[in-house]
Design a protein around this motif. Sequence first.
Motif, mmCIF file in Angstrom:
data_model
loop_
_atom_site.group_PDB
_atom_site.id
_atom_site.type_symbol
_atom_site.label_atom_id
_atom_site.label_comp_id
_atom_site.label_asym_id
_atom_site.label_seq_id
_atom_site.Cartn_x
_atom_site.Cartn_y
_atom_site.Cartn_z
ATOM 1 N N VAL A 169 -8.258 8.212 28.314
ATOM 2 C CA VAL A 169 -7.399 9.290 27.815
ATOM 3 C C VAL A 169 -7.901 9.763 26.444
ATOM 4 C CG1 VAL A 169 -5.075 9.886 27.035
ATOM 5 C CG2 VAL A 169 -5.382 8.491 29.090
ATOM 6 N N ILE A 170 -8.280 8.821 25.592
ATOM 7 C CA ILE A 170 -8.799 9.169 24.261
ATOM 8 C C ILE A 170 -10.029 10.056 24.383
ATOM 9 C CG2 ILE A 170 -9.848 8.265 22.151
ATOM 10 C CD1 ILE A 170 -8.148 5.766 22.453
ATOM 11 N N PHE A 171 -10.984 9.621 25.199
ATOM 12 C CA PHE A 171 -12.238 10.367 25.333
ATOM 13 C C PHE A 171 -12.023 11.702 26.044
ATOM 14 C CE2 PHE A 171 -14.134 5.954 25.118
ATOM 15 C CZ PHE A 171 -14.650 6.123 23.845
ATOM 16 N N SER A 172 -11.121 11.730 27.035
ATOM 17 C CA SER A 172 -10.839 12.978 27.742
ATOM 18 C C SER A 172 -10.256 14.018 26.795
ATOM 19 C CB SER A 172 -9.853 12.726 28.891
ATOM 20 O OG SER A 172 -10.418 11.877 29.867
ATOM 21 N N THR A 173 -9.349 13.580 25.930
ATOM 22 C CA THR A 173 -8.729 14.500 24.977
ATOM 23 C C THR A 173 -9.738 15.011 23.966
ATOM 24 O OG1 THR A 173 -6.627 13.331 25.230
ATOM 25 C CG2 THR A 173 -6.859 14.771 23.308
ATOM 26 N N LEU A 174 -10.629 14.136 23.503
ATOM 27 C CA LEU A 174 -11.657 14.558 22.556
ATOM 28 C C LEU A 174 -12.595 15.592 23.191
ATOM 29 C CD1 LEU A 174 -12.537 11.166 20.812
ATOM 30 C CD2 LEU A 174 -11.369 13.134 19.799
ATOM 31 N N CYS A 175 -12.945 15.390 24.453
ATOM 32 C CA CYS A 175 -13.778 16.378 25.146
ATOM 33 C C CYS A 175 -13.054 17.715 25.243
ATOM 34 C CB CYS A 175 -14.141 15.877 26.547
ATOM 35 S SG CYS A 175 -15.405 14.587 26.590
ATOM 36 N N ARG A 176 -11.768 17.665 25.544
ATOM 37 C CA ARG A 176 -10.989 18.898 25.657
ATOM 38 C C ARG A 176 -10.894 19.606 24.307
ATOM 39 N NH1 ARG A 176 -7.438 16.956 28.571
ATOM 40 N NH2 ARG A 176 -5.862 16.339 27.057
ATOM 41 N N LEU A 177 -10.675 18.850 23.241
ATOM 42 C CA LEU A 177 -10.584 19.444 21.907
ATOM 43 C C LEU A 177 -11.910 20.069 21.478
ATOM 44 C CD1 LEU A 177 -8.466 16.747 20.028
ATOM 45 C CD2 LEU A 177 -7.712 18.989 20.842
#
Length: 338
Positions: A48-56
């Motif tokens: 979830v952390i990495f997915s959100t960073l990619c989205r940001l």
Amino acid sequence: MERLCVLQQRVRSARRLVAISVWIPGSVAFRALLLRVPGTAKIRWSRVIFSTLCRLLGIRVRTIGHRAGTTGGRRARKRGERPVIYISNHSSWLDVLVLGKVLPTVFVAKSDILGWPGMGLIARIGETIFVSRNRSSTGRESDEMFSSLNEGNNMVLFPEGTSSDGSRVLPFMSTFFAIAKPPQLRGSAKTNGAPPLSGATFAPGMTPIIQPVSLVYDQLNGLPVQRLKRPVFAWYAEMELGPHLWQLTQWKQARASVIFHEPLDPELYPSRKALAQATWKAVAQGAADLRQNNPDAAPEPAKYAPTSLPRDTLRGLAGKLDKMSRRLSASRQKTRRH
């Protein structure tokens, strides 16, 4: 008009950096709390952390092929599921975010990362195994990797040993594959009759599976990434992180493509060198296809014993066989009609 475009890019970059600086502390703090919770919750939250960073950052991730293995955990090891080591090419610090989004895994990284703002904290809380160029610490680092895999984690390795400009895949160092083909110690011949260090070996039949992974940043603002635009993503040599991040965040959107090649069983290869070469061949071919925007880019075939693969991989292979069978039946029916 040009000034307006530049202003929009800078505003976009500033907004993204603020959002990232807000997201990292809270999400990583929650991940730290999950370290005490049994099970795979901490691994799932890392994604979830990495997915959100990619989205940001505006990075969309496309996957081709099937990921080997499950989320892992101690229960997976108890039921006989072998650990998976994902072997990938490496061109940027972004690789960790992209692969962390699509893989339930921990990373092996250079100890230099500990000094990076933000990323050092994420890496530490994410149970990253840090390695150095100091040979005196090699044994301890190897034990940490064995222990991590035995405890239920899967792992990502970058056997090029460094990042590159993304125009090619550098040769793989066979020493990185020692964890998948550990030396066979024979009692007193190697250990003077003493038992091996805790976590330094695998139980019979539990040596890791190797899955080659190709990763290429192939689109920028909806257009194919040409050679001159690769430095937008590639981070290597003496490039500084701050300016690179500022430049990247000014672009509206990007795409990273990941190919999961068919897994390799290390036990079917005579040496670490042979295993490293087979893995490199799959990764390099996949990366070349992605750089050339080949629409037929697909996982490379591999050599493995089907009974040795984790259940999710078997399910994926079964699906492929079912599709091939249906296509063959349909082709035969058409032939009979004509």
